[in-house]
Write a protein that holds these residues in place. Structure first.
Motif, PDB file in Angstrom:
ATOM      1  N   ALA A   1      -7.932   7.597   4.745  1.00  0.00           N
ATOM      2  CA  ALA A   1      -8.167   6.779   3.043  1.00  0.00           C
ATOM      3  C   ALA A   1      -6.490   5.573   3.353  1.00  0.00           C
ATOM      4  N   PHE A   2      -5.939   5.376   3.873  1.00  0.00           N
ATOM      5  CA  PHE A   2      -4.711   4.621   4.184  1.00  0.00           C
ATOM      6  C   PHE A   2      -4.858   3.917   4.493  1.00  0.00           C
ATOM      7  N   GLU A   3      -5.284   4.673   6.307  1.00  0.00           N
ATOM      8  CA  GLU A   3      -5.992   3.292   7.576  1.00  0.00           C
ATOM      9  C   GLU A   3      -6.943   2.944   7.275  1.00  0.00           C
ATOM     10  N   ALA A   4      -8.182   3.319   6.471  1.00  0.00           N
ATOM     11  CA  ALA A   4      -9.388   2.041   5.459  1.00  0.00           C
ATOM     12  C   ALA A   4      -8.286   1.241   5.460  1.00  0.00           C
TER      13      ALA A   4
ATOM     14  N   PHE B   1      -5.877  -0.122   4.331  1.00  0.00           N
ATOM     15  CA  PHE B   1      -5.451  -0.713   5.030  1.00  0.00           C
ATOM     16  C   PHE B   1      -6.575  -1.580   6.234  1.00  0.00           C
ATOM     17  N   LYS B   2      -6.638  -1.288   6.854  1.00  0.00           N
ATOM     18  CA  LYS B   2      -7.507  -1.976   7.710  1.00  0.00           C
ATOM     19  C   LYS B   2      -8.391  -3.401   7.100  1.00  0.00           C
ATOM     20  N   GLU B   3      -8.935  -2.615   5.030  1.00  0.00           N
ATOM     21  CA  GLU B   3     -10.145  -3.929   4.902  1.00  0.00           C
ATOM     22  C   GLU B   3      -8.883  -4.175   4.606  1.00  0.00           C
ATOM     23  N   ARG B   4      -8.135  -4.316   4.111  1.00  0.00           N
ATOM     24  CA  ARG B   4      -6.654  -5.425   3.839  1.00  0.00           C
ATOM     25  C   ARG B   4      -6.190  -6.637   4.748  1.00  0.00           C
ATOM     26  N   LEU B   5      -6.182  -6.323   5.887  1.00  0.00           N
ATOM     27  CA  LEU B   5      -6.192  -6.829   7.531  1.00  0.00           C
ATOM     28  C   LEU B   5      -7.306  -7.213   7.740  1.00  0.00           C
ATOM     29  N   ARG B   6      -8.229  -7.030   7.898  1.00  0.00           N
ATOM     30  CA  ARG B   6      -9.567  -7.604   7.339  1.00  0.00           C
ATOM     31  C   ARG B   6      -9.997  -9.089   7.386  1.00  0.00           C
TER      32      ARG B   6
ATOM     33  N   LEU C   1       0.863  -1.243   0.149  1.00  0.00           N
ATOM     34  CA  LEU C   1      -0.323  -0.090   0.394  1.00  0.00           C
ATOM     35  C   LEU C   1       0.686   1.285  -0.111  1.00  0.00           C
ATOM     36  N   ALA C   2       1.647   1.438   0.750  1.00  0.00           N
ATOM     37  CA  ALA C   2       2.416   2.223   1.176  1.00  0.00           C
ATOM     38  C   ALA C   2       3.800   3.079  -0.519  1.00  0.00           C
TER      39      ALA C   2
ATOM     40  N   THR D   1       3.687  -0.870  16.617  1.00  0.00           N
ATOM     41  CA  THR D   1       5.286  -0.804  15.939  1.00  0.00           C
ATOM     42  C   THR D   1       5.256  -1.082  14.877  1.00  0.00           C
ATOM     43  N   GLY D   2       5.503  -1.961  14.046  1.00  0.00           N
ATOM     44  CA  GLY D   2       6.359  -2.045  12.606  1.00  0.00           C
ATOM     45  C   GLY D   2       5.098  -0.841  11.498  1.00  0.00           C
ATOM     46  N   ALA D   3       3.913  -0.580  11.744  1.00  0.00           N
ATOM     47  CA  ALA D   3       3.635   0.235  10.866  1.00  0.00           C
ATOM     48  C   ALA D   3       3.835   2.243  11.586  1.00  0.00           C
ATOM     49  N   ARG D   4       4.039   1.943  12.768  1.00  0.00           N
ATOM     50  CA  ARG D   4       4.006   3.459  13.208  1.00  0.00           C
ATOM     51  C   ARG D   4       4.777   4.558  12.680  1.00  0.00           C
ATOM     52  N   PRO D   5       6.473   4.593  11.745  1.00  0.00           N
ATOM     53  CA  PRO D   5       6.614   5.255  11.080  1.00  0.00           C
ATOM     54  C   PRO D   5       5.813   5.480   9.967  1.00  0.00           C
TER      55      PRO D   5
END
Length: 255
Positions: free
Chosen positions: A220-223, A225-230, A145-146, A204-208
């Motif tokens: 938008a990034f968080e939304a 990211f959350k959807e893909r993780l789910r 995503l990044a 941790t890993g995603a914080r930076p």
């Protein structure tokens, strides 16, 4: 951009994050050490276990984050100070040096191991643990995503954790003259609540990555990211299972 750490976010999963520390330090055979150092100690909550195990020792928590050091200074039974693993110097030879889930943030950290070994007193112990899960979806989804626009232009040079396998640490420490025990474990953490894997990695890993994004792009990034993780970590009843591989090494310097 220099990212900052949140003790509160990190400690949301304190029990799960603490298990590798307990398994790591259980292999340390020191009887009555004089100086015990937790290098990269975070909020100091786990460092306190070292003070409980060796009550006559001077136990020192060292971390590069001022937020973490401030939290560690509130923990009874330990000292706390700010220090970077690449430059910090102990006051004298260290009898037990612990570095738990920290070296993965130091690029080229194999080259740092001789420096850590040199800190040890004769007969001293070095105990290290790093995550070994960087190819899991919890990390690969963030990287994918990044790399997409419009995010990629803001994330160049952002810190990314990385580590080696257990055999590499065993060989490296062995070549430095230490007796080494190295192993790996995959924990199956059962997480609960809305988007628990996102909550885990955001501490941790995603914080930076999250801190480097401008406010206009972050929702938008968080939304996404959350959807893909789910999708990668579905809750099929009873919670979300997060496999987490950890790499360990405990080594002793000759007396």
């Amino acid at each position: 951009m220099v990212h900052t750490w949140s003790p509160e976010q990190y400690l949301k999963f304190g029990d799960e994050r603490g298990r590798p520390f307990v398994d790591l330090t259980a292999r340390i055979g020191a009887i009555s050490p004089g100086l015990v150092v937790d290098l990269g100690a975070g909020p100091g909550t786990l460092t306190a276990q070292l003070a409980e195990r060796w009550p006559s020792a001077e136990v020192l928590a060292v971390d590069a984050s001022p937020q973490m050091v401030a939290r560690a200074q509130e923990v009874p039974g330990i000292g706390a100070q700010r220090g970077d693993v690449r430059s910090w110097e102990p006051p004298r030879g260290v009898d037990v040096l612990v570095t738990n889930a920290m070296l993965q943030w130091v690029p080229g950290h194999l080259e740092l191991l001789p420096r850590l070994v040199a800190m040890l007193a004769p007969g001293g112990w070095l105990a290290m643990q790093v995550p070994g899960n960087f190819e899991e979806p919890s990390h690969s989804i963030r990287r994918q995503l990044a790399a997409q626009q419009p995010y990629a232009r803001h994330l160049d040079g952002v810190d990314h954790p990385a580590s080696h396998d257990a055999a590499t640490y065993l060989r490296t420490l062995g070549q430095l003259g230490l007796e080494v025990d190295a192993w790996e474990t995959t924990y199956l953490h059962v997480l609960h609540g809305p988007d628990p894997v996102f909550e885990w990695v955001s501490g941790t890993g995603a914080r930076p990555t999250l801190q480097a994004l401008p406010e206009a792009l972050l929702p938008a990034f968080e939304a996404e990211f959350k959807e893909r993780l789910r999708r990668a970590y579905p809750d099929e009843g009873g919670g979300v299972i997060l496999p987490f591989r950890r790499i360990f090494a405990v080594a002793r310097k000759p007396a």
